[in-house]
Design a protein around this motif. Sequence first.
Motif, PDB file in Angstrom:
ATOM      1  N   HIS A  75     -17.876 -55.772  22.646  1.00 13.03           N
ATOM      2  CA  HIS A  75     -16.588 -55.338  23.187  1.00 13.03           C
ATOM      3  C   HIS A  75     -16.277 -56.057  24.494  1.00 13.03           C
ATOM      4  O   HIS A  75     -15.173 -55.944  25.030  1.00 13.03           O
ATOM      5  N   GLN A  76     -17.242 -56.846  24.993  1.00 14.16           N
ATOM      6  CA  GLN A  76     -17.002 -57.745  26.116  1.00 14.16           C
ATOM      7  C   GLN A  76     -18.135 -58.775  26.156  1.00 14.16           C
ATOM      8  O   GLN A  76     -19.209 -58.539  25.601  1.00 14.16           O
ATOM      9  N   SER A  77     -17.865 -59.918  26.771  1.00 18.36           N
ATOM     10  CA  SER A  77     -18.863 -60.984  26.870  1.00 18.36           C
ATOM     11  C   SER A  77     -18.969 -61.466  28.311  1.00 18.36           C
ATOM     12  O   SER A  77     -17.951 -61.584  29.014  1.00 18.36           O
ATOM     13  N   PHE A  78     -20.206 -61.744  28.729  1.00 17.70           N
ATOM     14  CA  PHE A  78     -20.484 -62.304  30.054  1.00 17.70           C
ATOM     15  C   PHE A  78     -21.131 -63.674  29.880  1.00 17.70           C
ATOM     16  O   PHE A  78     -21.989 -63.857  29.009  1.00 17.70           O
ATOM     17  N   PHE A  79     -20.764 -64.612  30.755  1.00 17.22           N
ATOM     18  CA  PHE A  79     -21.232 -65.994  30.629  1.00 17.22           C
ATOM     19  C   PHE A  79     -22.019 -66.404  31.868  1.00 17.22           C
ATOM     20  O   PHE A  79     -21.519 -66.309  32.987  1.00 17.22           O
ATOM     21  N   ASN A  80     -23.247 -66.840  31.624  1.00 16.13           N
ATOM     22  CA  ASN A  80     -24.153 -67.197  32.707  1.00 16.13           C
ATOM     23  C   ASN A  80     -23.675 -68.450  33.436  1.00 16.13           C
ATOM     24  O   ASN A  80     -22.943 -69.277  32.875  1.00 16.13           O
ATOM     25  N   GLU A  81     -24.124 -68.625  34.647  1.00 21.91           N
ATOM     26  CA  GLU A  81     -23.754 -69.788  35.449  1.00 21.91           C
ATOM     27  C   GLU A  81     -24.108 -71.071  34.710  1.00 21.91           C
ATOM     28  O   GLU A  81     -25.189 -71.214  34.159  1.00 21.91           O
ATOM     29  N   GLY A  82     -23.170 -72.010  34.684  1.00 29.08           N
ATOM     30  CA  GLY A  82     -23.380 -73.283  33.994  1.00 29.08           C
ATOM     31  C   GLY A  82     -23.069 -73.237  32.512  1.00 29.08           C
ATOM     32  O   GLY A  82     -23.315 -74.209  31.791  1.00 29.08           O
ATOM     33  N   TRP A  83     -22.482 -72.141  32.037  1.00 29.97           N
ATOM     34  CA  TRP A  83     -22.187 -71.981  30.612  1.00 29.97           C
ATOM     35  C   TRP A  83     -21.340 -73.116  30.062  1.00 29.97           C
ATOM     36  O   TRP A  83     -21.428 -73.457  28.866  1.00 29.97           O
ATOM     37  N   GLU A  84     -20.527 -73.719  30.914  1.00 27.97           N
ATOM     38  CA  GLU A  84     -19.562 -74.722  30.458  1.00 27.97           C
ATOM     39  C   GLU A  84     -20.226 -76.017  29.985  1.00 27.97           C
ATOM     40  O   GLU A  84     -19.575 -76.871  29.380  1.00 27.97           O
ATOM     41  N   TYR A  85     -21.520 -76.180  30.244  1.00 29.31           N
ATOM     42  CA  TYR A  85     -22.259 -77.361  29.789  1.00 29.31           C
ATOM     43  C   TYR A  85     -22.969 -77.111  28.456  1.00 29.31           C
ATOM     44  O   TYR A  85     -23.621 -78.022  27.933  1.00 29.31           O
ATOM     45  N   SER A  86     -22.875 -75.921  27.923  1.00 30.81           N
ATOM     46  CA  SER A  86     -23.646 -75.531  26.740  1.00 30.81           C
ATOM     47  C   SER A  86     -22.794 -75.519  25.474  1.00 30.81           C
ATOM     48  O   SER A  86     -21.705 -74.951  25.458  1.00 30.81           O
ATOM     49  N   ASN A  87     -23.310 -76.130  24.416  1.00 36.36           N
ATOM     50  CA  ASN A  87     -22.610 -76.099  23.125  1.00 36.36           C
ATOM     51  C   ASN A  87     -22.423 -74.669  22.640  1.00 36.36           C
ATOM     52  O   ASN A  87     -21.334 -74.277  22.222  1.00 36.36           O
ATOM     53  N   GLY A  88     -23.509 -73.895  22.658  1.00 35.93           N
ATOM     54  CA  GLY A  88     -23.437 -72.529  22.158  1.00 35.93           C
ATOM     55  C   GLY A  88     -22.520 -71.641  22.978  1.00 35.93           C
ATOM     56  O   GLY A  88     -21.703 -70.893  22.431  1.00 35.93           O
ATOM     57  N   CYS A  89     -22.644 -71.717  24.305  1.00 39.60           N
ATOM     58  CA  CYS A  89     -21.832 -70.854  25.181  1.00 39.60           C
ATOM     59  C   CYS A  89     -20.343 -71.146  25.052  1.00 39.60           C
ATOM     60  O   CYS A  89     -19.526 -70.221  25.030  1.00 39.60           O
ATOM     61  N   THR A  90     -19.990 -72.433  24.981  1.00 40.49           N
ATOM     62  CA  THR A  90     -18.568 -72.766  24.893  1.00 40.49           C
ATOM     63  C   THR A  90     -17.982 -72.299  23.558  1.00 40.49           C
ATOM     64  O   THR A  90     -16.838 -71.826  23.509  1.00 40.49           O
ATOM     65  N   LEU A  91     -18.768 -72.386  22.485  1.00 45.83           N
ATOM     66  CA  LEU A  91     -18.304 -71.839  21.212  1.00 45.83           C
ATOM     67  C   LEU A  91     -18.168 -70.323  21.307  1.00 45.83           C
ATOM     68  O   LEU A  91     -17.191 -69.743  20.811  1.00 45.83           O
ATOM     69  N   GLU A  92     -19.113 -69.674  21.966  1.00 37.86           N
ATOM     70  CA  GLU A  92     -19.067 -68.213  22.107  1.00 37.86           C
ATOM     71  C   GLU A  92     -17.888 -67.778  22.975  1.00 37.86           C
ATOM     72  O   GLU A  92     -17.335 -66.694  22.760  1.00 37.86           O
ATOM     73  N   TYR A  93     -17.487 -68.616  23.918  1.00 39.28           N
ATOM     74  CA  TYR A  93     -16.277 -68.300  24.683  1.00 39.28           C
ATOM     75  C   TYR A  93     -15.064 -68.313  23.751  1.00 39.28           C
ATOM     76  O   TYR A  93     -14.228 -67.402  23.783  1.00 39.28           O
ATOM     77  N   ALA A  94     -14.968 -69.366  22.932  1.00 40.53           N
ATOM     78  CA  ALA A  94     -13.836 -69.455  22.001  1.00 40.53           C
ATOM     79  C   ALA A  94     -13.798 -68.244  21.070  1.00 40.53           C
ATOM     80  O   ALA A  94     -12.732 -67.675  20.811  1.00 40.53           O
ATOM     81  N   ILE A  95     -14.958 -67.846  20.569  1.00 41.07           N
ATOM     82  CA  ILE A  95     -15.042 -66.687  19.668  1.00 41.07           C
ATOM     83  C   ILE A  95     -14.599 -65.415  20.381  1.00 41.07           C
ATOM     84  O   ILE A  95     -13.795 -64.631  19.856  1.00 41.07           O
ATOM     85  N   SER A  96     -15.123 -65.199  21.584  1.00 40.63           N
ATOM     86  CA  SER A  96     -14.786 -63.996  22.346  1.00 40.63           C
ATOM     87  C   SER A  96     -13.297 -63.939  22.659  1.00 40.63           C
ATOM     88  O   SER A  96     -12.663 -62.878  22.560  1.00 40.63           O
TER      89      SER A  96
END
Length: 211
Positions: A138-159
Amino acid sequence: MSRLFYGTGEFEVAQFGRRTALEVIEMVMTAFDCVVPDGAGVYCSSDVTTGRRLYFEVYPRHGARSTEELKDRLGPEDYKRVKGELIKSNIARCGEFAELLRRRGLTNLINPGPFVGLGFDQQHYHYLWELVIVRKAHQSFFNEGWEYSNGCTLEYAISHRKGIPVFDHLGRPLPLAEALRLIERAVADLKTNSISVPMLERNLELIRELD
């Protein structure tokens, strides 16, 4: 199986023994059903296999600018060892991030870092975590430096596509315009250093399409 935004279930490795990859992933989801109600989880996104440490510590140490180049320079055994050390360190960082959020009073935290799927490759992990976000978060938090990660950036798009609140590691809202700025800066930074990141660039395009 819930409808996903990006995952298709068309895996290069489609079978694990007598079970299909989709059957195995759905079986994994039943474990989440045991502990997190649908729509009640807090997803903790943090880099595991890619990210700043890979690009600015591991690559330079071995004179590489891509994963393929790193494999060629190290050979199969040393590559496996080096990548394993990076992943182990990043998983510990995932745990620290989840613990930080827990101390802030958040509950039903979903930390994807420690999970290991036997035979899984990145396609399977990305599909699984998209399914977790779509069904459980129901909410997502992104760790520092997430913008360099393939997985994190995809998870941002999904969220963002799911329409749930997204926050940075400090708990500040992470709107689309800020996310785009951060990823664009990360891609430019990597290109300046001649580092090849096609998946990160693809995810940047996915997020641009959300604007």
